[in-house]
Scaffold this active site. Structure first.
Site, PDB file in Angstrom:
ATOM      1  NE  ARG A 107      28.177 -54.935 -84.304  1.00 20.93           N
ATOM      2  CZ  ARG A 107      29.121 -55.905 -84.924  1.00 20.93           C
ATOM      3  NH1 ARG A 107      29.272 -56.950 -83.906  1.00 20.93           N
ATOM      4  NH2 ARG A 107      29.145 -55.852 -85.856  1.00 20.93           N
ATOM      5  CG  ASP A 128      27.699 -60.176 -89.402  1.00 19.77           C
ATOM      6  OD1 ASP A 128      28.241 -60.017 -88.727  1.00 19.77           O
ATOM      7  OD2 ASP A 128      26.392 -59.476 -89.909  1.00 19.77           O
ATOM      8  NE  ARG A 149      31.844 -57.461 -92.092  1.00 21.81           N
ATOM      9  CZ  ARG A 149      30.925 -56.258 -91.682  1.00 21.81           C
ATOM     10  NH1 ARG A 149      30.553 -57.147 -90.663  1.00 21.81           N
ATOM     11  NH2 ARG A 149      31.111 -54.813 -90.953  1.00 21.81           N
ATOM     12  CG  HIS A 195      25.235 -57.707 -86.829  1.00 22.38           C
ATOM     13  ND1 HIS A 195      26.114 -57.882 -87.317  1.00 22.38           N
ATOM     14  CD2 HIS A 195      25.521 -56.222 -86.383  1.00 22.38           C
ATOM     15  CE1 HIS A 195      27.138 -56.712 -87.542  1.00 22.38           C
ATOM     16  NE2 HIS A 195      26.047 -55.890 -86.526  1.00 22.38           N
TER      17      HIS A 195
HETATM   18  N1  LIG Z   1      23.323 -53.854 -88.073  1.00 23.12           N
HETATM   19  C1  LIG Z   1      24.695 -53.549 -88.788  1.00 23.12           C
HETATM   20  O1  LIG Z   1      25.059 -54.368 -89.128  1.00 23.12           O
HETATM   21  C2  LIG Z   1      24.830 -52.333 -89.352  1.00 23.12           C
HETATM   22  C3  LIG Z   1      25.944 -52.052 -89.292  1.00 23.12           C
HETATM   23  C4  LIG Z   1      26.519 -50.817 -89.066  1.00 23.12           C
HETATM   24  C5  LIG Z   1      25.967 -49.550 -88.365  1.00 23.12           C
HETATM   25  N2  LIG Z   1      25.359 -50.381 -88.060  1.00 23.12           N
HETATM   26  C6  LIG Z   1      24.484 -49.215 -87.290  1.00 23.12           C
HETATM   27  O2  LIG Z   1      23.456 -47.598 -87.476  1.00 23.12           O
HETATM   28  C7  LIG Z   1      23.963 -46.916 -85.992  1.00 23.12           C
HETATM   29  C8  LIG Z   1      24.174 -46.102 -87.151  1.00 23.12           C
HETATM   30  O3  LIG Z   1      25.813 -46.122 -87.403  1.00 23.12           O
HETATM   31  P1  LIG Z   1      25.595 -45.249 -88.157  1.00 23.12           P
HETATM   32  O4  LIG Z   1      27.594 -45.392 -88.457  1.00 23.12           O
HETATM   33  O5  LIG Z   1      25.065 -44.448 -89.428  1.00 23.12           O
HETATM   34  O6  LIG Z   1      25.746 -43.178 -86.928  1.00 23.12           O
HETATM   35  P2  LIG Z   1      26.145 -42.171 -86.947  1.00 23.12           P
HETATM   36  O7  LIG Z   1      26.323 -41.574 -85.546  1.00 23.12           O
HETATM   37  O8  LIG Z   1      26.666 -41.968 -88.469  1.00 23.12           O
HETATM   38  O9  LIG Z   1      24.513 -41.964 -87.536  1.00 23.12           O
HETATM   39  C9  LIG Z   1      23.449 -41.849 -86.457  1.00 23.12           C
HETATM   40  C10 LIG Z   1      22.513 -40.246 -86.981  1.00 23.12           C
HETATM   41  O10 LIG Z   1      21.257 -41.230 -85.880  1.00 23.12           O
HETATM   42  C11 LIG Z   1      20.846 -39.625 -85.107  1.00 23.12           C
HETATM   43  N3  LIG Z   1      19.593 -40.250 -84.288  1.00 23.12           N
HETATM   44  C12 LIG Z   1      19.815 -39.858 -83.135  1.00 23.12           C
HETATM   45  N4  LIG Z   1      18.739 -40.620 -82.734  1.00 23.12           N
HETATM   46  C13 LIG Z   1      18.368 -39.920 -83.687  1.00 23.12           C
HETATM   47  C14 LIG Z   1      16.407 -39.595 -83.385  1.00 23.12           C
HETATM   48  N5  LIG Z   1      15.606 -40.000 -82.362  1.00 23.12           N
HETATM   49  N6  LIG Z   1      15.640 -39.723 -84.573  1.00 23.12           N
HETATM   50  C15 LIG Z   1      16.233 -39.678 -85.907  1.00 23.12           C
HETATM   51  N7  LIG Z   1      17.534 -40.073 -85.761  1.00 23.12           N
HETATM   52  C16 LIG Z   1      18.905 -39.765 -84.429  1.00 23.12           C
HETATM   53  C17 LIG Z   1      21.560 -39.072 -85.132  1.00 23.12           C
HETATM   54  O11 LIG Z   1      21.493 -37.594 -85.553  1.00 23.12           O
HETATM   55  C18 LIG Z   1      23.112 -39.400 -86.093  1.00 23.12           C
HETATM   56  O12 LIG Z   1      23.248 -38.607 -87.384  1.00 23.12           O
HETATM   57  C19 LIG Z   1      24.187 -47.489 -85.222  1.00 23.12           C
HETATM   58  O13 LIG Z   1      23.604 -48.204 -83.917  1.00 23.12           O
HETATM   59  C20 LIG Z   1      24.944 -48.306 -85.721  1.00 23.12           C
HETATM   60  O14 LIG Z   1      25.880 -48.965 -84.612  1.00 23.12           O
HETATM   61  C21 LIG Z   1      24.551 -51.473 -87.719  1.00 23.12           C
END
Ligand SMILES: NC(=O)c1ccc[n+]([C@@H]2O[C@H](COP(=O)([O-])OP(=O)(O)OC[C@H]3O[C@@H](n4cnc5c(N)ncnc54)[C@H](O)[C@@H]3O)[C@@H](O)[C@H]2O)c1
Length: 321
Positions: free
Chosen positions: A95, A155, A158, A182
């Site tokens: 991450r 988490d 989980r 996280h």
């Molecule tokens: N906190 C948590 O528990 C947790 C869990 C899973 C994923 N995540 C995180 O969530 C984020 C998204 O994951 P995902 O699987 O949906 O990714 P993804 O790539 O499927 O989607 C990300 C989206 O963000 C968009 N994007 C990028 N820059 C942008 C901007 N400036 N304005 C608007 N949209 C923008 C992209 O076009 C894309 O559609 C990642 O950073 C991932 O690591 C966090």
């Protein structure tokens, strides 16, 4: 926005990022009946448009809610702005590797939200979520309660699932928290772990399911820590459970539930920590994480929390290098 018909405030949620996490959250939120309006924004406008169409075609099957694409003009009157924009974790990528890429994205969105004059809550999901929460807090200039990260809510879920499975009880009879980052330095707060109203150490002799609880305890904690990597290696991203965790946080904000959740919050002296965002149990309502529950942690858990804070502070410092 005031709804003249029902004399209530219109519950509006803006989702920024229409990828796997943003779309799954919007899908789960649509079915929850919590929001009156869901606005989806993505820099890929075709993707946002496609997700909106796919969702609205399901409208006959879930409670009434307006779903549409939007722009940054939508931030101003939203109660909750959920930021999932950014790159997702790739197989083998930590991450923290995502740090620089996503900091630029989250910082610019947080600035737009602040400029809009929104009085809502900003919920950060993009990883590494604790550092991104810190970035959003600093860039927005908002009071600390209104900028929260999804932190270890997922988490902790989980952890509860694994404990429930191990003990052979319903997950709703298990209360347990993962604290800290996280990410890799997160840890299980065994001192707060409760099964069927009993502290875990007292429950064990009643349960008789373990051959060696000390070993199995470590194994469960390790499984929680490795969950995301397992899922990402298998299917590319994690999105179902996090979508539901986000709905739970949304419920507490929109309905002023005062739920206690391990959201990521800016520390302000609690547990001897400051100027870092990480997860500790906090009370969440329409003003965000309004109170950190500062329980007395045993020395090894306090040490683990401070270690996690140290790692996150290094990551934050690396942004200015
Ligand atoms: N906190 C948590 O528990 C947790 C869990 C899973 C994923 N995540 C995180 O969530 C984020 C998204 O994951 P995902 O699987 O949906 O990714 P993804 O790539 O499927 O989607 C990300 C989206 O963000 C968009 N994007 C990028 N820059 C942008 C901007 N400036 N304005 C608007 N949209 C923008 C992209 O076009 C894309 O559609 C990642 O950073 C991932 O690591 C966090």
């Amino acid at each position: 926005m005031y709804n003249l018909k029902s004399n209530t405030i219109r519950r509006k949620v803006v989702v920024v990022g229409a990828g796997a996490v943003g779309a799954t959250y919007a899908y789960a939120l649509s079915q929850s009946g919590l929001a009156d309006e869901i606005v989806i924004i993505d820099r890929n406008e075709d993707l946002a448009h496609g997700q909106v169409l796919d969702l609205v075609h399901g409208q006959p099957f879930f409670p009434t809610v307006a779903i549409r694409g939007g722009s940054k003009a939508d931030y101003a009157d939203a109660q909750l702005i959920v930021i999932t924009a950014g790159s997702a974790q790739k197989p083998g990528e930590t991450r923290l590797h995502l740090l620089r890429k996503n900091a630029v994205i989250v910082s610019s969105i947080a600035e737009d939200v602040a400029v809009s004059g929104s009085q809502g809550v900003m919920l950060i999901v993009s990883n590494p979520v604790d550092v991104m929460t810190y970035v959003a807090h600093k860039r927005s200039g908002w009071e600390k309660s209104r900028v929260i990260g999804s932190g270890t809510v997922l988490d902790s879920a989980r952890f509860r699932y694994l404990l429930a499975d191990h003990c052979g009880v319903d997950v709703h009879n298990v209360h347990a928290y993962i604290l800290g980052e996280h990410g890799d330095s997160e840890f299980a707060a065994w001192s707060m772990t409760n099964v069927a109203g009993m502290m875990i150490d007292d429950y064990c002799p009643v349960c008789h399911k373990c051959s060696d609880w000390k070993v199995e305890r470590k194994d469960i904690e390790q499984q929680v820590r490795e969950s995301a990597n397992h899922i990402i290696n298998a299917k590319g991203s994690t999105h179902f459970a996090v979508g539901l965790a986000l709905v739970k946080i949304t419920a507490s904000v929109l309905r002023k539930e005062n739920s206690v959740m391990t959201v990521s919050v800016m520390m302000d002296g609690e547990f001897g920590l400051s100027d870092v965002c990480l997860s500790v149990p906090s009370i969440v309502n329409d003003r965000g994480a309004v109170k950190v529950i500062t329980s007395k942690l045993p020395p090894q858990e306090l040490e683990a929390l401070r270690r996690s804070a140290g790692i996150l502070k290094e990551a934050i410092d690396s942004l200015s290098q």
